[in-house]
Enzyme design. Structure first.
Site, PDB file in Angstrom:
ATOM      1  N   GLU A 115     -17.554   5.633   6.206  1.00 37.31           N
ATOM      2  CA  GLU A 115     -18.472   6.663   5.715  1.00 37.31           C
ATOM      3  C   GLU A 115     -18.020   7.330   4.418  1.00 37.31           C
ATOM      4  O   GLU A 115     -18.853   7.651   3.560  1.00 37.31           O
ATOM      5  CB  GLU A 115     -18.699   7.728   6.794  1.00 37.31           C
ATOM      6  CG  GLU A 115     -19.598   7.289   7.947  1.00 37.31           C
ATOM      7  CD  GLU A 115     -18.890   6.388   8.957  1.00 37.31           C
ATOM      8  OE1 GLU A 115     -17.651   6.256   8.859  1.00 37.31           O
ATOM      9  OE2 GLU A 115     -19.564   5.814   9.832  1.00 37.31           O
TER      10      GLU A 115
ATOM     11  N   HIS B 211     -23.748  11.966  19.654  1.00 36.77           N
ATOM     12  CA  HIS B 211     -25.039  11.435  19.200  1.00 36.77           C
ATOM     13  C   HIS B 211     -26.145  12.473  19.263  1.00 36.77           C
ATOM     14  O   HIS B 211     -27.309  12.132  19.318  1.00 36.77           O
ATOM     15  CB  HIS B 211     -25.454  10.206  20.021  1.00 36.77           C
ATOM     16  CG  HIS B 211     -24.544   9.035  19.799  1.00 36.77           C
ATOM     17  ND1 HIS B 211     -23.370   8.866  20.476  1.00 36.77           N
ATOM     18  CD2 HIS B 211     -24.633   7.987  18.944  1.00 36.77           C
ATOM     19  CE1 HIS B 211     -22.778   7.758  20.072  1.00 36.77           C
ATOM     20  NE2 HIS B 211     -23.515   7.212  19.140  1.00 36.77           N
TER      21      HIS B 211
END
Ligand SMILES: Cc1ncc(C[n+]2csc(CCOP(=O)(O)OP(=O)(O)O)c2C)c(N)n1
Length: 803
Positions: free
Chosen positions: A525, A592
């Site tokens: 990322e 999540h």
């Protein structure tokens, strides 16, 4: 460690150019020596210098061509001077924090010294011709922070060489021939960013040439505590491109005091990187740091006598001198004359820069003193004012803050007095403060034509036969249209290429637009963010995906330190219109369903933060952002991709304005302000409340930054007098920001009939499973209870007890 010069003098070196290098090396060295003295005598605040690295940087500069891009760190002053991107006056102007962009073009006094940047944009924000000059992306202080963007800076050359649709972008590239040069200190190579970047440029075959300036220390800590085996070349060996192979990274090791070997190494390596589009690392070992790390300490405290003696003997400039004499390139007296001239040039530049820095401030002081003296004559606080002025005159250096502080003292001393002299002083103070707001607070976002706030809204339209589709199909149509419309648009991220992202908004678009425009990345990322920043700095329009909002944390340092501050820290000279695409709020479990919006709001000023409630709004925001020059993050609602929406007929053209809340349901009793996935919950709660005769007004802010630019929510507060903020961040997260905006900035306080309420998630991460979600995040029922309690507190007769 070897101790002899590599004998051949590269044929490309003329006597004249070698002596010019030598002179520049000494100019730079004297700038370092004088710079340290300026700090230690209190004329500048902090200094960090490139002494000891001169010779290696002179060699690197020989391989650097106009259009090439440097992404380096605070040791590179000699390189910057050698490529003509920095002069001695600018060097000292930055040391003094001169806020004049003409004298300090890298940052206009906003960055500490030796944080270099070239101007990529003109005063109006328009791109300059990047191929016409050597380029340098604004340095960062966080070690290795300059690495992630190298991925994009290098990759851009591949795109410009390999994508025919970019042939017209001649202001950015000459056929992809540009190299991205990175520099990094040896100790900073212990950072994950370094290894992630190397891996990424290896995978992407990006033309990147990274130099490691290895002086054996990171401040006081020697290599053995920084790097396995205390030897970067050795541990880098696994990356090495093997003979006959196309994969991997070329590795070169060279001593940092060996000028001819360095020139050879750089010229040959850069030629291959440029031609073949393959990355390389030049490990410049055995460097020294004659003045120690920075002005904050002295290296005698941690280097042994033997080490200090070794450094003295291996000083690059002294070794270059020996070489010049040994090769008969110059004689003793000629070199002495060059050295003397270099010292004088640095001294003269220092004096000029100091005078130029002080002149306008002394002028401000004179103006203030004359206004204050006039006031002293007419005031009963005359003696006090005289004392304030006398104290002001003793400051060296004179700074704007001293003058303004004295002005405030004078105003306080004359509180309650009136008359033209005081009014004139007050006027001057206000003017001065507004000038300094521009000087120190402009250019956080694009100002003028490139601003996303200047993009005219275009409403979505639907035909009678517009189909109802899954949410992800709305996005798909939007991205398809954007890729067709904008040849410089590229999209990438984990699973974005072949699969078309985990929710299919790019499905089939790699096949349609090619693997360089819609591409997969590794799970990395920080360098996905860096890839985007580097590409955007070279004229491309990246949409960079972070698979889930929770994983933005891996890229957050790069987003916050580099992207968010880029325009600000160069006072508009550089900007990277990156669009970060991610999805969050509401799905399942601890990693999540995050909604760490408070953290993003604090760390990402400089980006717009878009929180669309559905995919149609998201598409309209992408269209707006793609028409502007600002970076932004768009957080889609994770569980919204299969919710049905009607596909707008003008999917590629409609534009949702930023900072414009939408009222989703009108109601007269309570104003509820929310965003994203919470909009659905608020609307469900409003249905339930309606059964009890309660009218809830539901407002979707749509973007958190900017926040309600026209204060439209205030109009609702004026009607209801009651406010609930619904947010799935932790208590005191984004809800605190929203309250500050509404109650303080918009003045909502004056219209509230009851204390405002925030309804948030619990303090812990959300538990897994639907029950875990229900009991971790605010629910429909939580809203009903809170709204009812709020109303019942002031009117128990109208709102009977529910529970
Ligand atoms: C992320 C981060 N951690 C710590 C620091 C403080 N710091 C500044 S420079 C430095 C040492 C860097 O050493 P090296 O990479 O070898 O470069 P050198 O300064 O020796 O050229 C440290 C620890 C920082 N700026 N950023």
């Amino acid at each position: 460690m070897t101790d002899t010069f590599s004998p051949p003098t590269p044929a490309r070196l003329t006597r004249e150019s070698v002596l010019a290098d030598y002179a520049l090396g000494w100019r730079s060295r004297h700038a370092s020596l004088i710079g340290r003295r300026e700090v230690l005598t209190g004329k500048a605040k902090f200094g960090i210098f490139g002494d000891g690295k001169e010779v290696a940087q002179l060699a690197m500069a020989r391989a650097f061509r106009p259009g090439d891009i440097r992404s380096g760190y605070y040791r590179d002053q000699t390189f910057m001077m050698a490529v003509g991107a920095l002069d001695l006056d600018q060097f000292f102007a930055q040391l003094y924090a001169d806020a004049d962009p003409d004298r300090e073009p890298a940052s206009a006094g906003r960055q500490m010294n030796a944080h270099f940047a070239s101007r990529l944009r003109g005063p109006d924000g328009a791109w300059l011709d990047l191929t016409a000059a050597p380029q340098s992306i604004a340095d960062l202080s966080p070690t290795a922070g300059q690495m992630p963007r190298l991925v994009g800076l290098g990759l851009a050359s591949r795109l410009y060489r390999e994508l025919p649709e970019l042939a017209a972008f001649t202001g950015f590239s000459r056929g992809g021939d540009e190299i991205a040069f990175g520099t990094i200190g040896n100790a900073s190579c212990a950072e994950g960013h370094f290894w992630e970047t190397l891996n990424a440029v290896g995978v992407l075959r990006a033309p990147v040439l990274i130099s490691i300036w290895d002086d054996g220390y990171g401040i006081s800590v020697p290599s053995e505590f920084q790097i396995a085996k205390a030897d970067l070349s050795e541990i880098l060996d696994g990356f090495r491109r093997r003979p006959g192979s196309d994969e991997g990274i070329e590795l070169v090791r060279v001593a940092g005091w060996d000028y001819p070997a360095l020139v050879d190494a750089y010229l040959a390596t850069a030629e291959r990187v440029r031609r073949d589009h393959r990355p390389a690392v030049v490990h410049v070992a055995d460097l020294t740091q004659p003045q120690g790390h920075s002005t904050s300490g002295s290296h005698e405290r941690y280097k042994s006598k033997e080490r200090l003696a070794w450094e003295e003997a291996h000083d690059g400039l002294r070794r270059m001198r020996q070489w010049l004499l040994a090769e008969g390139i110059a004689g003793e007296s000629e070199l002495a004359a060059i050295e003397a001239e270099a010292a004088e040039a640095a001294r003269a530049a220092q004096r000029r820069s100091w005078d130029a820095f002080q002149a306008p401030i002394l002028e401000e002081e004179r103006r203030f003193v004359s206004l204050a003296s006039a006031l002293a004559g007419a005031s009963r606080a005359g003696a006090e004012i005289d004392a304030i002025l006398a104290a002001l005159g003793r400051h060296v250096p004179m700074l704007r803050r001293h003058v303004l502080a004295a002005a405030h003292e004078v105003l306080i001393a004359t509180a309650g007095e009136s008359g033209p002299a005081r009014a004139a002083l007050l006027d001057w103070v206000r003017g001065n403060e507004s000038e300094n707001r521009v000087r120190y607070s402009s250019d956080l976002y694009a100002e003028g034509a490139g601003s996303a706030l200047a993009v005219a809204p275009v409403a979505a339209t639907w035909r009678e036969d517009s189909p109802t589709v899954n949410g992800f199909e709305v996005l798909h149509a939007c991205f398809d249209a954007a890729l067709a419309r904008l040849p410089n648009l590229v999209a990438f991220g984990e699973d974005v290429g072949h699969l078309g992202d985990v929710n299919q908004a790019f499905a089939g678009l790699q096949a349609k637009y090619g693997a360089l425009r819609v591409s997969d990345t590794g799970i990395r990322e920080a360098t996905i963010m860096g890839q985007a920043i580097g590409l955007a700095l070279r004229g491309l329009r990246p949409i960079a995906e972070i698979q889930y909002l929770d994983y933005v944390l891996y890229g957050l340092q790069t987003l916050s330190d580099d992207l968010a501050s880029l325009r600000y820290r160069t006072r508009g000279a550089q900007a990277a219109p990156v669009i970060v695409r991610t999805r969050g709020h509401r799905l399942e479990g601890i990693w999540h369903s995050g909604s760490q919006m408070g953290a993003l709001l604090s760390l990402l000023r400089g980006l717009w933060i878009c929180v669309p409630r559905n995919m149609t709004q998201a598409a309209g925001m992408y269209n707006t952002l793609l028409a502007a020059d600002d970076p932004a993050i768009v957080i889609e609602v994770l569980n919204g991709y299969r919710v049905k929406e009607r596909l707008p007929a003008n999917i590629g053209d409609f534009r949702v304005p930023l900072g414009a809340p939408e009222t989703l349901r009108a109601g007269r009793d309570v104003t509820l302000v929310t965003y994203g996935a919470c909009c659905r919950i608020a609307l469900d709660a409003a249905d339930l409340l309606a059964r009890a005769g309660i009218e809830l007004e539901v407002i979707d802010v749509q973007t958190l930054l900017p926040f309600d630019r026209e204060d439209s929510i205030l109009a609702s507060l004026k009607r209801t007098g009651r406010l609930v903020v619904l947010d799935e961040d932790v208590p005191g997260g984004a809800s605190a920001f929203i309250l500050q905006q509404l109650v303080e900035r918009q003045g909502g306080f004056w219209w509230l009939d009851a204390p405002p309420v925030t309804l948030t998630a619990r303090e812990h991460r959300p538990a897994y499973g639907s029950d875990g979600d229900y009991f971790s995040k605010p629910s429909r029922e939580d809203v009903v209870v809170a709204v009812h309690r709020l109303l019942r507190a002031s009117d128990p007769a109208r709102f009977p007890e529910l529970y």
